[in-house]
Enzyme design. Structure first.
Site, PDB file in Angstrom:
ATOM      1  N   GLU A 136     -11.445  -5.267 -21.439  1.00  0.00           N
ATOM      2  CA  GLU A 136     -10.063  -5.704 -21.188  1.00  0.00           C
ATOM      3  C   GLU A 136      -9.233  -5.595 -22.468  1.00  0.00           C
ATOM      4  OE1 GLU A 136      -9.527  -9.753 -19.570  1.00  0.00           O
ATOM      5  OE2 GLU A 136      -7.713  -9.854 -20.780  1.00  0.00           O
ATOM      6  N   THR A 174      -7.416 -12.547 -21.291  1.00  0.00           N
ATOM      7  CA  THR A 174      -7.144 -13.553 -20.248  1.00  0.00           C
ATOM      8  C   THR A 174      -8.208 -14.654 -20.185  1.00  0.00           C
ATOM      9  OG1 THR A 174      -8.260 -12.110 -18.676  1.00  0.00           O
ATOM     10  CG2 THR A 174      -5.861 -11.999 -18.714  1.00  0.00           C
TER      11      THR A 174
HETATM   12  S1  SF4 Z   1      -8.180 -13.846 -12.159  1.00  0.00           S
HETATM   13 FE1  SF4 Z   1      -8.341 -14.250 -14.372  1.00  0.00          FE
HETATM   14  S2  SF4 Z   1     -10.522 -14.155 -14.861  1.00  0.00           S
HETATM   15 FE2  SF4 Z   1     -10.225 -13.182 -12.871  1.00  0.00          FE
HETATM   16  S3  SF4 Z   1     -10.005 -10.990 -13.313  1.00  0.00           S
HETATM   17 FE3  SF4 Z   1      -7.968 -11.897 -13.239  1.00  0.00          FE
HETATM   18  S4  SF4 Z   1      -7.500 -12.421 -15.328  1.00  0.00           S
HETATM   19 FE4  SF4 Z   1      -9.691 -12.097 -15.230  1.00  0.00          FE
END
Ligand code: SF4
Length: 290
Positions: A136, A174
């Site tokens: 990511e 994230t």
């Molecule tokens: S919801 Fe949050 S943890 Fe899940 S893929 Fe998306 S950014 Fe990543």
């Protein structure tokens, strides 16, 4: 023994969405075959195997993206981008090679990618709080046209040297820890005057991290289910360990050791965003049987 499962354990919306898209396209006649997923759709061996059983292949992204299209002797019909996202180059290359793309990038990751590009265009110095080798983060870095610095740990933070005359933008992976991102932003704000922090930690991650703190406080032991490659699962373990030394990271029920629970009355269980519910259920049944 009382066993409590976190209400946020298991697939997050982004992973669930990606997995459902892949299941749907497997036998969709409109989708060009063969289909390959670029990297692991989910950091979980069982899920990866299930995807293979659907007739969908897997390609490991190498150093050079071009290699993907020279991959073995197979012609790729459709390439699936995983929820972690990729840099912009893959879309251009696929177009040139006549390969279709099915993009399952999580919308929350897309937001960070676009922010990286906006800050780049506005001449900010970009600080990405995250693991520089994580897929990511690599994608976000490419959207920032590779003009960003990484802060992965306290050492990176101490070594950070930015131009005081320029604006600074802080964005994060994230799945970063809220506490660490706050530490980074407090440090940078203390040294530089024009700093913009955009909170890019996703809510699914925040909820999980907040809840694991409570689980670690309220239980005698905590089980974190996840894969060693899963950033968010590792983060849950780190957070839990700081509060409760009897925090154990497992991939599946066979990793559990009964002696972990000597003198335990209460066990808390959580799982990273890439843990499927059948593995969580397996662990719960086993723990309850102890
Ligand atoms: S919801 Fe949050 S943890 Fe899940 S893929 Fe998306 S950014 Fe990543």
């Amino acid at each position: 023994m009382e066993v409590t499962l976190s209400k946020y354990a298991g697939f997050c919306d982004g992973v669930d969405r990606a997995y459902n898209i892949v299941k749907k396209i497997a036998d969709d006649p409109m989708i060009k075959k063969p289909i390959y997923v670029l990297g692991s759709l989910v950091h979980n061996e069982d899920v990866v195997k299930k995807i293979e059983q659907l007739g969908i292949g897997n390609i490991k992204p190498g150093e050079r993206l071009e290699e993907i299209f020279e991959y073995a002797d197979k012609k790729i019909g459709t390439l699936v981008i995983t929820a972690h996202g990729m840099g912009p180059k893959i879309y251009e290359l696929a177009k040139k090679k006549g390969v279709d793309i099915v993009d399952t990038t999580c919308p929350k990751v897309t937001k960070v990618q676009r922010l990286a590009r906006v800050f780049f265009d506005r001449l900010y110095q970009i600080v990405i709080v995250g693991e520089k080798d994580h897929k990511e983060v690599k994608g976000i870095y490419e959207w920032a046209k590779k003009k960003a610095v990484f802060v992965e740990n306290i050492l990176d933070l101490k070594k950070l040297r930015l131009d005081v005359s320029k604006k600074v933008a802080i964005i994060s992976q994230t799945t970063q820890s809220q506490d660490f991102v706050k530490k980074v932003s407090d440090f940078i704000r203390g040294k530089y005057s024009d700093v913009e922090l955009v909170d890019t930690i996703c809510l699914a991650t925040q909820n999980r991290q907040n809840e694991v703190k409570e689980l670690a406080k309220r239980n005698d032991a905590v089980i974190i289910i996840g894969s060693p490659e899963s950033a968010n699962s590792n983060r849950l373990w780190e957070i839990s360990k700081k509060i409760n030394s009897r925090s154990y990271f497992i991939q599946r029920k066979y990793d559990i050791k009964k002696e972990w629970f000597d003198n335990c009355q209460k066990i808390g269980v959580t799982a990273g965003a890439s843990s499927p519910k059948w593995i969580i259920e397996d662990v719960m049944v086993y723990l309850k049987s102890l």
